[in-house]
Design a protein around this motif. Structure first.
Motif, PDB file in Angstrom:
ATOM      1  N   ALA A  33       0.833  -1.204   0.000  1.00  0.00           N
ATOM      2  CA  ALA A  33       0.000   0.000   0.000  1.00  0.00           C
ATOM      3  C   ALA A  33       0.863   1.247   0.000  1.00  0.00           C
ATOM      4  O   ALA A  33       1.819   1.350   0.771  1.00  0.00           O
ATOM      5  CB  ALA A  33      -0.923  -0.002   1.219  1.00  0.00           C
ATOM      6  N   GLU A  34       0.512   2.175  -0.885  1.00  0.00           N
ATOM      7  CA  GLU A  34       1.239   3.437  -0.959  1.00  0.00           C
ATOM      8  C   GLU A  34       0.380   4.535  -0.343  1.00  0.00           C
ATOM      9  O   GLU A  34      -0.556   5.030  -0.963  1.00  0.00           O
ATOM     10  CB  GLU A  34       1.582   3.765  -2.409  1.00  0.00           C
ATOM     11  N   GLN A  35       0.709   4.882   0.888  1.00  0.00           N
ATOM     12  CA  GLN A  35      -0.036   5.922   1.581  1.00  0.00           C
ATOM     13  C   GLN A  35       0.437   7.295   1.113  1.00  0.00           C
ATOM     14  O   GLN A  35       1.635   7.555   1.027  1.00  0.00           O
ATOM     15  CB  GLN A  35       0.165   5.799   3.093  1.00  0.00           C
ATOM     16  N   ALA A  49      -2.365   0.398  13.354  1.00  0.00           N
ATOM     17  CA  ALA A  49      -3.294  -0.487  12.653  1.00  0.00           C
ATOM     18  C   ALA A  49      -2.545  -1.638  12.001  1.00  0.00           C
ATOM     19  O   ALA A  49      -3.021  -2.781  11.992  1.00  0.00           O
ATOM     20  CB  ALA A  49      -4.076   0.308  11.610  1.00  0.00           C
ATOM     21  N   ARG A  50      -1.371  -1.354  11.445  1.00  0.00           N
ATOM     22  CA  ARG A  50      -0.572  -2.427  10.844  1.00  0.00           C
ATOM     23  C   ARG A  50      -0.177  -3.465  11.890  1.00  0.00           C
ATOM     24  O   ARG A  50      -0.249  -4.682  11.647  1.00  0.00           O
ATOM     25  CB  ARG A  50       0.675  -1.834  10.191  1.00  0.00           C
ATOM     26  N   LEU A  51       0.242  -2.982  13.027  1.00  0.00           N
ATOM     27  CA  LEU A  51       0.669  -3.900  14.078  1.00  0.00           C
ATOM     28  C   LEU A  51      -0.503  -4.710  14.617  1.00  0.00           C
ATOM     29  O   LEU A  51      -0.376  -5.908  14.893  1.00  0.00           O
ATOM     30  CB  LEU A  51       1.335  -3.111  15.212  1.00  0.00           C
ATOM     31  N   LYS A  52      -1.640  -4.073  14.768  1.00  0.00           N
ATOM     32  CA  LYS A  52      -2.814  -4.746  15.326  1.00  0.00           C
ATOM     33  C   LYS A  52      -3.379  -5.797  14.372  1.00  0.00           C
ATOM     34  O   LYS A  52      -3.742  -6.909  14.790  1.00  0.00           O
ATOM     35  CB  LYS A  52      -3.898  -3.711  15.642  1.00  0.00           C
ATOM     36  N   SER A  53      -3.459  -5.467  13.088  1.00  0.00           N
ATOM     37  CA  SER A  53      -4.145  -6.326  12.117  1.00  0.00           C
ATOM     38  C   SER A  53      -3.218  -7.297  11.400  1.00  0.00           C
ATOM     39  O   SER A  53      -3.681  -8.319  10.873  1.00  0.00           O
ATOM     40  CB  SER A  53      -4.853  -5.463  11.070  1.00  0.00           C
ATOM     41  N   GLY A  54      -1.939  -6.936  11.333  1.00  0.00           N
ATOM     42  CA  GLY A  54      -1.017  -7.736  10.537  1.00  0.00           C
ATOM     43  C   GLY A  54      -1.141  -7.475   9.049  1.00  0.00           C
ATOM     44  O   GLY A  54      -0.611  -8.230   8.228  1.00  0.00           O
ATOM     45  N   HIS A  55      -1.838  -6.407   8.664  1.00  0.00           N
ATOM     46  CA  HIS A  55      -2.025  -6.034   7.260  1.00  0.00           C
ATOM     47  C   HIS A  55      -1.609  -4.589   7.048  1.00  0.00           C
ATOM     48  O   HIS A  55      -1.588  -3.784   7.995  1.00  0.00           O
ATOM     49  CB  HIS A  55      -3.492  -6.218   6.851  1.00  0.00           C
ATOM     50  N   ASP A  56      -1.304  -4.244   5.795  1.00  0.00           N
ATOM     51  CA  ASP A  56      -0.870  -2.877   5.512  1.00  0.00           C
ATOM     52  C   ASP A  56      -2.013  -1.972   5.084  1.00  0.00           C
ATOM     53  O   ASP A  56      -1.817  -0.790   4.858  1.00  0.00           O
ATOM     54  CB  ASP A  56       0.238  -2.863   4.453  1.00  0.00           C
ATOM     55  N   GLU A  57      -3.216  -2.512   4.950  1.00  0.00           N
ATOM     56  CA  GLU A  57      -4.392  -1.702   4.633  1.00  0.00           C
ATOM     57  C   GLU A  57      -5.652  -2.443   5.070  1.00  0.00           C
ATOM     58  O   GLU A  57      -5.592  -3.570   5.575  1.00  0.00           O
ATOM     59  CB  GLU A  57      -4.467  -1.362   3.137  1.00  0.00           C
ATOM     60  N   PHE A  80      -8.102  -3.176  10.857  1.00  0.00           N
ATOM     61  CA  PHE A  80      -7.315  -2.053  10.364  1.00  0.00           C
ATOM     62  C   PHE A  80      -8.222  -0.829  10.284  1.00  0.00           C
ATOM     63  O   PHE A  80      -8.998  -0.660   9.347  1.00  0.00           O
ATOM     64  CB  PHE A  80      -6.724  -2.366   8.992  1.00  0.00           C
ATOM     65  N   LEU A  81      -8.179   0.004  11.314  1.00  0.00           N
ATOM     66  CA  LEU A  81      -8.959   1.248  11.383  1.00  0.00           C
ATOM     67  C   LEU A  81     -10.423   1.032  11.018  1.00  0.00           C
ATOM     68  O   LEU A  81     -11.012   1.747  10.207  1.00  0.00           O
ATOM     69  CB  LEU A  81      -8.335   2.314  10.470  1.00  0.00           C
ATOM     70  N   ALA A  82     -11.013   0.007  11.642  1.00  0.00           N
ATOM     71  CA  ALA A  82     -12.440  -0.307  11.476  1.00  0.00           C
ATOM     72  C   ALA A  82     -12.825  -0.524  10.018  1.00  0.00           C
ATOM     73  O   ALA A  82     -13.955  -0.241   9.601  1.00  0.00           O
ATOM     74  CB  ALA A  82     -13.311   0.788  12.092  1.00  0.00           C
ATOM     75  N   GLY A  83     -11.891  -1.083   9.247  1.00  0.00           N
ATOM     76  CA  GLY A  83     -12.187  -1.383   7.855  1.00  0.00           C
ATOM     77  C   GLY A  83     -12.443  -0.168   6.991  1.00  0.00           C
ATOM     78  O   GLY A  83     -12.974  -0.290   5.878  1.00  0.00           O
ATOM     79  N   SER A  84     -12.052   1.006   7.464  1.00  0.00           N
ATOM     80  CA  SER A  84     -12.353   2.242   6.737  1.00  0.00           C
ATOM     81  C   SER A  84     -11.590   2.305   5.420  1.00  0.00           C
ATOM     82  O   SER A  84     -10.503   1.743   5.272  1.00  0.00           O
ATOM     83  CB  SER A  84     -12.037   3.463   7.599  1.00  0.00           C
ATOM     84  N   ILE A  85     -12.173   3.003   4.450  1.00  0.00           N
ATOM     85  CA  ILE A  85     -11.607   3.080   3.109  1.00  0.00           C
ATOM     86  C   ILE A  85     -11.003   4.455   2.876  1.00  0.00           C
ATOM     87  O   ILE A  85     -11.705   5.467   2.809  1.00  0.00           O
ATOM     88  CB  ILE A  85     -12.677   2.794   2.033  1.00  0.00           C
TER      89      ILE A  85
END
Length: 509
Positions: A33-35, A49-57, A80-85
């Motif tokens: 993911a490119e933020q 969020a990355r640490l909590k979910s183990g995902h980058d988005e 990851f941030l409540a699944g927000s987009i």
């Protein structure tokens, strides 16, 4: 009110993928993911969020197999941030949809999200337009888009890619809605009304097709895909008829008196649409409601397969009791959903006519029944998809006419079609109901007359009454349906509308 608890623990994206897809079949499509420039507090939130979910988005995309069939998947990661987009997540979703379209894959979406990401403001909000356009283009290619709404799905996600499925099912107890309860309570100073934004209530209101636990999802998806993506590519493309020739091709209209046929079709034990799907179709998956807040019991809508031919089915649902509800305007709005599905999925449409008449009530009038009949006629006569109509039993008035225009018309031996019940016609002409049998004969309502004027193309015998042997009758009708669906689909698309127009423009000529 607080969010309703789902009936089972919320599954992570990886867990849902593990439940739905064949073991070991998932392959990720995700690039890192490119933020866009994210500083200060938001940068810290992203890292947490990355640490909590183990995902980058907040979304995971890729492909896998369901019962051996290749599919694309987009699954939210709520941790990851409540699944927000945000913009990076929107880019990932859009690229996945576009890849699924390019590779001709059915697409399964499993959203679980609080909506667009507030930390990115209006740009994140506007990204829903881009995602919606990608989904629209996917569907325009005739590719299935299936949605599994998970707890919770709200805001911009529910108001875009969460609500565009050809088939939409939801997790039991899931909170689903446009406005999040926390926002409502903060703005209004009171809890949101209980029980409204719950999957089961959306089902009752005709907004979703089913409520399904995750463990049941593979079976539902497999059934949908078997119908929507036929394994025989030539059949899917509408090749020349390959169905076995049904015995009913040799049948000719009998000489049964019109009034006798009418009385036969009024037998409450006569097989109806439910019987036809249960005993005649090789597979059928019921759908539910208009998707717009109506669920009229007067009409049934389903995905179905008769032999090697898949189709969208819509038809009159005969009331289970004499005083049950008849077809109202909501039924025809649900029918028009079926017509749209047939066009989007590039599948034939099968309409089944069996009605004692449309609903005669204040509610039907105020709901625009006449206008809905007109719009149904307009849509059917101009439908891009191949179409077959079945006169299964009773065919009274505008309620019957609304489902009639089709490329091919099959009729059960005792079916009939009339502008009014014969008793009503008698009341107009003779001011009594006693002349109903006489008028039924004069008006040419029976199959022999309908065949003679060129409306009915194919007659299925009842031997002598479908109510006496419903399974045998439904089996014969199913074989006729398969054959006629193949025949209708074999007509080149460029000729279809003109042939249909000519059929209905020259009746009785």
């Amino acid at each position: 009110m607080s969010a309703p608890a789902a009936t089972s623990r919320r599954l992570s994206s990886a867990e849902l993928i593990g439940v739905v897809l064949d073991a070991g079949s998932f392959s990720s499509w995700d690039a890192p993911a490119e933020q866009r420039a994210a500083g200060g507090r938001y940068a810290a939130e992203l890292e947490a969020a990355r640490l909590k979910s183990g995902h980058d988005e907040s979304v995971v995309t890729g492909e896998g197999r369901i019962r051996g069939r290749r599919v694309a998947v987009i699954v939210s990661e709520f941790a990851f941030l409540a699944g927000s987009i945000g913009q990076a997540a929107a880019q990932r979703i859009t690229e996945a949809v576009e890849r699924a379209t390019a590779e001709g894959l059915p697409l399964l979406a499993g959203p679980a999200s609080g909506g667009t990401r507030m930390q990115e403001g209006t740009l994140a909000f506007l990204s829903m337009v881009r995602i919606t356009d990608a989904v629209r283009r996917h569907k325009a290619k005739g590719l299935p888009y299936l949605v599994y709404l998970r707890h919770p799905t709200t805001g911009g996600v529910m108001a875009s890619w969460g609500s565009l499925g050809h088939v939409t099912v939801a997790e039991p107890g899931a909170l689903l809605g446009f406005l999040g309860p926390r926002v409502y309570e903060t703005l209004r100073g009171e809890p949101f009304p209980a029980g409204v934004q719950v999957a089961e209530n959306l089902y009752r209101r005709g907004l979703i097709d089913a409520v399904v636990a995750p463990g049941q999802l593979p079976e539902i998806l497999d059934r949908a895909l078997r119908i929507l993506v036929p394994g025989d590519a030539s059949a899917a493309a509408g090749a020349a008829p390959a169905a076995p020739l049904p015995d009913s091709l040799a049948a000719r209209p009998g000489d049964t008196d019109a009034w006798e046929s009418i009385l036969i079709t009024r037998n409450p034990r006569r097989p109806d649409l439910r019987w036809l799907l249960a005993a005649g179709a090789d597979d059928a998956l019921p759908l539910n409601g208009t998707g717009q807040g109506e669920n009229d019991p007067g009409l049934g809508l389903a995905l179905a397969r008769f032999g090697g031919r898949s189709c969208i089915v819509l038809g009159h649902q005969r009331p289970r009791h004499a005083d049950g509800p008849q077809m109202g305007p909501g039924s025809l709005r649900e029918a028009r959903r079926g017509m749209q599905l047939a066009e989007e999925l590039q599948l034939p449409l099968l309409t089944v006519i069996d009605t004692a008449g449309a609903d005669l009530s204040r509610e039907a009038e105020e709901g625009g029944l006449a206008g809905e009949i007109a719009r149904s006629l307009n849509d059917l006569i101009g439908l891009d998809a191949p179409s077959v109509a079945v006169l299964l039993g009773q065919g009274t008035g505008g309620g019957a006419l609304a489902l009639l225009p089709a490329d091919r018309v099959i009729a059960a031996e005792h079916a009939w079609l009339s502008p009014l019940p014969p008793e009503g016609a008698s009341a107009i002409v003779y001011r009594d109901a006693d002349h109903a049998p006489e008028l039924a004969a004069e008006q040419g309502v029976n199959v022999a007359s309908l065949h003679r004027i060129g409306l009915v193309d194919h007659v299925v015998e009842e031997r002598p009454d479908a109510a006496r042997s419903p399974r045998g009758f439904c089996a014969r009708m199913a074989r006729a349906i398969e054959y006629e669906l193949e025949l209708a689909a074999a007509v080149p698309a460029g000729e279809r509308l003109e042939r249909r127009r000519r059929k209905f423009g020259t009746l009785g000529g």
